[in-house]
Design an enzyme around this catalytic site. Structure first.
Site, mmCIF file in Angstrom:
data_model
loop_
_atom_site.group_PDB
_atom_site.id
_atom_site.type_symbol
_atom_site.label_atom_id
_atom_site.label_comp_id
_atom_site.label_asym_id
_atom_site.label_seq_id
_atom_site.Cartn_x
_atom_site.Cartn_y
_atom_site.Cartn_z
ATOM 1 N N HIS A 1 -83.342 39.089 10.714
ATOM 2 C CA HIS A 1 -84.286 40.217 10.695
ATOM 3 C C HIS A 1 -83.802 41.399 9.864
ATOM 4 O O HIS A 1 -84.413 42.463 9.932
ATOM 5 C CB HIS A 1 -84.546 40.705 12.122
ATOM 6 C CG HIS A 1 -85.418 39.809 12.938
ATOM 7 N ND1 HIS A 1 -86.795 39.811 12.863
ATOM 8 C CD2 HIS A 1 -85.111 38.851 13.856
ATOM 9 C CE1 HIS A 1 -87.295 38.922 13.699
ATOM 10 N NE2 HIS A 1 -86.289 38.320 14.311
ATOM 11 N N LYS B 1 -92.991 54.073 14.393
ATOM 12 C CA LYS B 1 -91.962 53.028 14.358
ATOM 13 C C LYS B 1 -90.640 53.651 14.763
ATOM 14 O O LYS B 1 -90.545 54.880 14.912
ATOM 15 C CB LYS B 1 -91.868 52.391 12.968
ATOM 16 C CG LYS B 1 -91.639 53.381 11.837
ATOM 17 C CD LYS B 1 -91.681 52.689 10.487
ATOM 18 C CE LYS B 1 -93.078 52.308 10.094
ATOM 19 N NZ LYS B 1 -93.244 50.936 9.672
ATOM 20 N N ARG B 2 -89.632 52.814 14.938
ATOM 21 C CA ARG B 2 -88.304 53.328 15.258
ATOM 22 C C ARG B 2 -87.889 54.359 14.213
ATOM 23 O O ARG B 2 -88.156 54.185 13.019
ATOM 24 C CB ARG B 2 -87.329 52.145 15.277
ATOM 25 C CG ARG B 2 -85.938 52.432 15.735
ATOM 26 C CD ARG B 2 -85.240 51.113 16.090
ATOM 27 N NE ARG B 2 -85.485 50.078 15.095
ATOM 28 C CZ ARG B 2 -84.665 49.834 14.068
ATOM 29 N NH1 ARG B 2 -83.575 50.541 13.894
ATOM 30 N NH2 ARG B 2 -84.929 48.847 13.229
ATOM 31 N N LYS C 1 -86.459 53.666 7.144
ATOM 32 C CA LYS C 1 -87.916 53.681 7.304
ATOM 33 C C LYS C 1 -88.542 54.963 6.725
ATOM 34 O O LYS C 1 -89.746 55.066 6.590
ATOM 35 C CB LYS C 1 -88.290 53.503 8.774
ATOM 36 C CG LYS C 1 -87.880 52.120 9.308
ATOM 37 C CD LYS C 1 -88.223 51.954 10.781
ATOM 38 C CE LYS C 1 -87.744 50.629 11.335
ATOM 39 N NZ LYS C 1 -88.487 49.456 10.830
ATOM 40 N N THR D 1 -94.282 44.698 11.520
ATOM 41 C CA THR D 1 -95.500 44.180 12.164
ATOM 42 C C THR D 1 -96.465 45.316 12.472
ATOM 43 O O THR D 1 -97.657 45.076 12.623
ATOM 44 C CB THR D 1 -95.164 43.418 13.469
ATOM 45 O OG1 THR D 1 -94.364 44.256 14.317
ATOM 46 C CG2 THR D 1 -94.430 42.129 13.169
ATOM 47 N N LYS E 1 -100.654 45.427 12.403
ATOM 48 C CA LYS E 1 -101.517 45.912 13.486
ATOM 49 C C LYS E 1 -102.437 47.017 12.990
ATOM 50 O O LYS E 1 -103.629 47.064 13.343
ATOM 51 C CB LYS E 1 -100.655 46.427 14.642
ATOM 52 C CG LYS E 1 -99.802 45.370 15.304
ATOM 53 C CD LYS E 1 -98.684 45.990 16.137
ATOM 54 C CE LYS E 1 -97.648 44.951 16.523
ATOM 55 N NZ LYS E 1 -96.414 45.553 17.054
#
Length: 808
Positions: A353, A544-545, A550, A652, A656
């Site tokens: 991952h 998100k985290r 990110k 993901t 969504k």
């Protein structure tokens, strides 16, 4: 389909019966929480029937099973999903109405099952849903955490962590298996008697099973999520208790049972790191014993284990299972090493991952020697055999062997768990086309040179039952009226929506549903943050985290530049925008916590400035989790997927959000690439450096100061943050953060991508002004998401990796 299906009258009667007999309350006086418990009990009865029937059928058929080993299963709330799978929604709604309640309010009383943190755990939950729906004989294995990672609160703009006691009032969804308990051992030493090894452990804990039933949709079959709770062999030291030493009396219990207390204990301390390793081995050891026990009960021999058992490693957290299976086969069942190793490699498969070498899990040899001495010996032997094999391919190339080795000898000797997973598996997959390609070209290139056929791709997916049907009933109803209801089990049917893009009436209804979802999200924001936002504004969402790669900070740089531009040009026809953040920072991740604080400080200034009133708002929604995501995803207009190219394995959340009609602004990274290919280049906003350009820029010697000096807008933004414009009471609060960009190397290239990001945001504004065209492109996103169903992903896993045949 189900001869035992309940009528609405049966359901109402069952609810009242459980209120009286199970919950212990007069039906007329039931609170919403008590109603939730009673409705759950009605569903539980039906799930139990399906579970017993499924297990009996699989035993009789001696089925091949897949066992999915994961540290996380972020399943969220169960009631809505169970009612949908059992087709009890209409009856449950009527039962709630008889008690003057709405089913949504009743379901809202269920706490999220805090068994995961982010994408890894949510993916695992989607996969279990799809395994059941496709009729695959399957178990998920994990830990029954008493507390989740943490409940996030915000105080003075700072993240504060609290325990997340999701089991405080029990849960109707688990089935304690009092007769299923296995010993798990730690520490001690190893004695060798000829060819036999005897592990003399120093400590032992019991792993007790608690099952949760995961229903399939459109089928009576279910999957099982088996979670292990750590229980001390002796609950208290009675002698110490009787002599008044109460702390020591309870210490034995706490020392063992803390293994299953908290998801991901803070591993910034030696004690935290040891507990993390104990957690990983604890659930793996119990699971391997359970799997082999079931296999022997059905088949009486381990010779055919690889024909009937597929064990899948979700990331490296369960990687110690490779050594554990070898230990059990050789030490406890007397199997020859070569035979056991052949079985082990056929049994295991591994999903990677991450592309970031620093994120690949390793353990100090000294720590593993202390906690798992026999496993370390086994890993050393696996490594020696493997290096002897690899040396034949490049004789004398010691660098090649050093990179392949299961032991990193470059500093403190460490066990490389990803290398162990690759060597011990027959298949290794990435989770998007780009990620899988980069795996074999970068971090695992040497392994791919040895075993090119071992590596493959399985692009992630999400379950449409949870993330569209349940989260967005308005849109689901429109799809039912337009396409019929079978899209839930065949998401490719969404392609037919492309024909509706030019249909003005359909577009209008589609956008009316979006507005209603935005109003619901606005209510949630007001309730949790006290900030009023306008549902008519563009909802720009990054959830998100919180992590540097990110790039929530890049998003925030755009927010500040937009704020400054509105002040400079107030009459420029700005599109009103609400920028929404949510996510947790790991408790020991100081930079991520600092970014959360900066988001709040910027929001404080922007939201209170009358000069931008109605044009810009910034909000941070606290305690992000599955049930919060179910409110956010349907209400988003713009989906921020802006990681540095080559760092996000898949994502993901991007799937969504697009599935619920948000347009993506993102880099060509992870599954964004495949989303772009499926929705079309005109229906997504791609910006920034691509992966080869990132590599070239770094190789050439990236100099962030050049971007700062050459872009006046960027310079103004960074100077404002560094100078205390958003922290006047502490002007130097963010000087270190800005210095990390300018002088610390800007590792994730925010400054390099800033210019194209801001330009692309102006393209977003321009499209949003054209409401009909925006609606058409949002519909195109929904229409293009068929490939991102987890049903498709699991079908591919089953056929290409696990050697199983899913239901048609």
């Amino acid at each position: 389909m189900d001869k035992n299906a309940l009528s609405p009258t049966d359901i109402a009667g069952g609810v009242d019966d459980h209120l009286l007999k199970t919950v212990g309350v007069a039906p007329a006086q039931a609170t919403p929480t008590e109603l939730m418990q009673a409705v759950a009990q009605v569903a539980r009865e039906q799930l139990s029937r399906r579970w017993v029937a499924t297990q009996a059928r699989e035993r009789n058929e001696q089925a091949r099973r897949v066992y999915y080993l994961s540290m996380e299963f972020l399943i969220g709330r169960t009631l809505g999903n169970a009612l949908a799978a059992l087709d009890l929604g209409e009856g449950a709604t009527a039962a709630a109405q008889q008690h003057a309640q709405k089913l949504e309010d009743v379901a809202d009383r269920e706490p999220d099952a805090a068994l995961g943190n982010g994408g890894l755990g949510r993916l695992a939950a989607c996969f279990l849903d799809s395994m059941a729906t496709l009729g695959l004989p399957s178990f998920g294995y994990g830990i029954r955490y008493e507390y989740g990672m943490f409940a996030q609160d915000i105080q003075n703009g700072c993240q504060v962590e609290y325990p997340d006691p999701w089991l405080a009032n029990g849960t109707p969804w688990e089935f304690p298996r009092s007769g299923v308990s296995y010993p798990v051992r730690f520490g001690g030493w190893v004695e060798h008697h000829g060819d036999k090894a005897l592990w003399r452990n120093a400590a032992e804990v019991a792993a007790k099973a608690h099952d949760m039933v995961i229903p399939g949709h459109g089928t009576n079959k279910v999957s099982t999520l088996r979670l292990w709770k750590a229980v001390a062999p002796a609950h208290i030291d009675l002698h110490a208790f009787n002599t008044g030493d109460y702390a020591r009396a309870a210490g034995v219990k706490n020392e063992y049972e803390n293994i299953s207390w908290v998801l991901y204990p803070n591993d910034s301390t030696p004690a935290g790191r040891e507990l993390r390793l104990r957690q990983e081995y604890f659930f793996v050891a119990a699971s391997v014993q359970d799997i082999l026990g079931r296999h022997l009960e059905e088949h009486g021999t381990l010779a055919n284990l690889a024909d009937k058992v597929a064990m899948h490693l979700n990331d490296t957290h369960p990687a110690i299972a490779v050594a554990e299976l070898m230990r059990v086969l050789c030490d406890e069942h007397g199997m020859a090493w070569a035979t056991a190793w052949g079985i082990t490699q056929r049994v295991f498969s591994y999903t990677n991952h991450t592309l970031m070498p620093e994120a690949l899990e390793t353990w100090p040899v000294a720590l593993m020697q202390h906690v798992l001495p026999r496993h370390l010996e086994i890993i050393f032997r696996i490594n020696q055999d493997f290096l002897d094999f690899a040396a034949k391919f490049r004789p004398g190339d010691m660098g090649f062997l050093a990179r392949l080795s299961l032991i990193d000898e470059s500093g403190e000797r460490r066990v490389r768990m990803a290398n162990l997973s690759i060597v011990g598996s027959h298949k290794v997959n990435g989770v998007s086309a780009l990620h899988s390609d980069l795996l074999v070209k970068t971090i695992f290139a040497d392994f791919a040179a040895l075993w090119p056929d071992r590596f493959t791709n399985m692009t992630n997916g999400v379950t449409p039952r949870r993330w569209l049907a349940q989260a967005n009933p308005g849109l689901a109803g429109l799809l039912d009226r337009t396409l019929g209801a079978k899209w839930r089990l065949d998401l490719d049917q969404l392609q037919a929506l492309r024909d509706q893009r030019g249909n003005a009436a359909f577009r209008e209804e589609f956008m009316a549903i979006k507005r209603a979802n935005k109003a619901r999200l606005a209510e949630h924001i007001a309730r949790t943050t006290g900030i009023a936002v306008d549902p008519a504004s563009l909802f720009d969402v990054q959830v998100k985290r919180i992590h540097e790669y990110k790039r929530q900070l890049l998003n925030l740089l755009h927010v500040v530049s937009r704020y400054q531009a509105i002040l400079a040009h107030p009459n420029a026809g700005w599109v009103p925008r609400t920028v929404i953040f949510a996510g947790k920072a790991a408790s020991s991740y100081a930079m991520a916590k600092n970014i959360i604080r900066l988001i709040h400080d910027v929001g404080q200034v922007v939201n209170r400035d009358p000069r931008v009133a109605g044009l810009l708002k910034v909000v941070f929604i606290p305690n992000y989790g599955v049930s919060v995501a179910e409110v956010i995803m349907p209400g988003a207009d713009l989906s921020e997927q802006i990681s540095t190219a080559g760092t996000e394995a898949s994502g993901t959340g991007n799937m969504k959000l697009a599935l619920n009609g948000a347009l993506t602004i993102g880099t060509d990274d992870g599954a964004n690439i495949e989303i772009r290919q499926n929705v079309g280049d005109d229906n997504i906003f791609i910006f920034g450096l691509k992966t080869p350009e990132v590599v070239s820029l770094r190789a050439a010697g990236y100099q962030p100061m050049r971007y700062y000096e050459s872009n006046p807008q960027l310079k103004q933004v960074l100077d404002a943050i560094a100078g205390g414009a958003f922290s006047p009471e502490e002007p130097g609060r963010y000087r270190g953060l800005v210095d990390s960009l300018l002088w610390g190397g800007d590792h994730y290239l925010l400054l390099a991508d800033y210019g194209t990001y801001v330009e692309t945001q102006l393209r977003v504004d321009a499209l949003y002004r054209q409401s009909g065209e925006w609606a058409s492109r949002a519909i195109a996103n929904v229409a293009g998401m068929g490939a991102f169903s987890s049903d498709r992903t699991i079908r591919e896993y089953a056929q290409q990796i696990w050697g199983m045949t899913p239901a048609p």
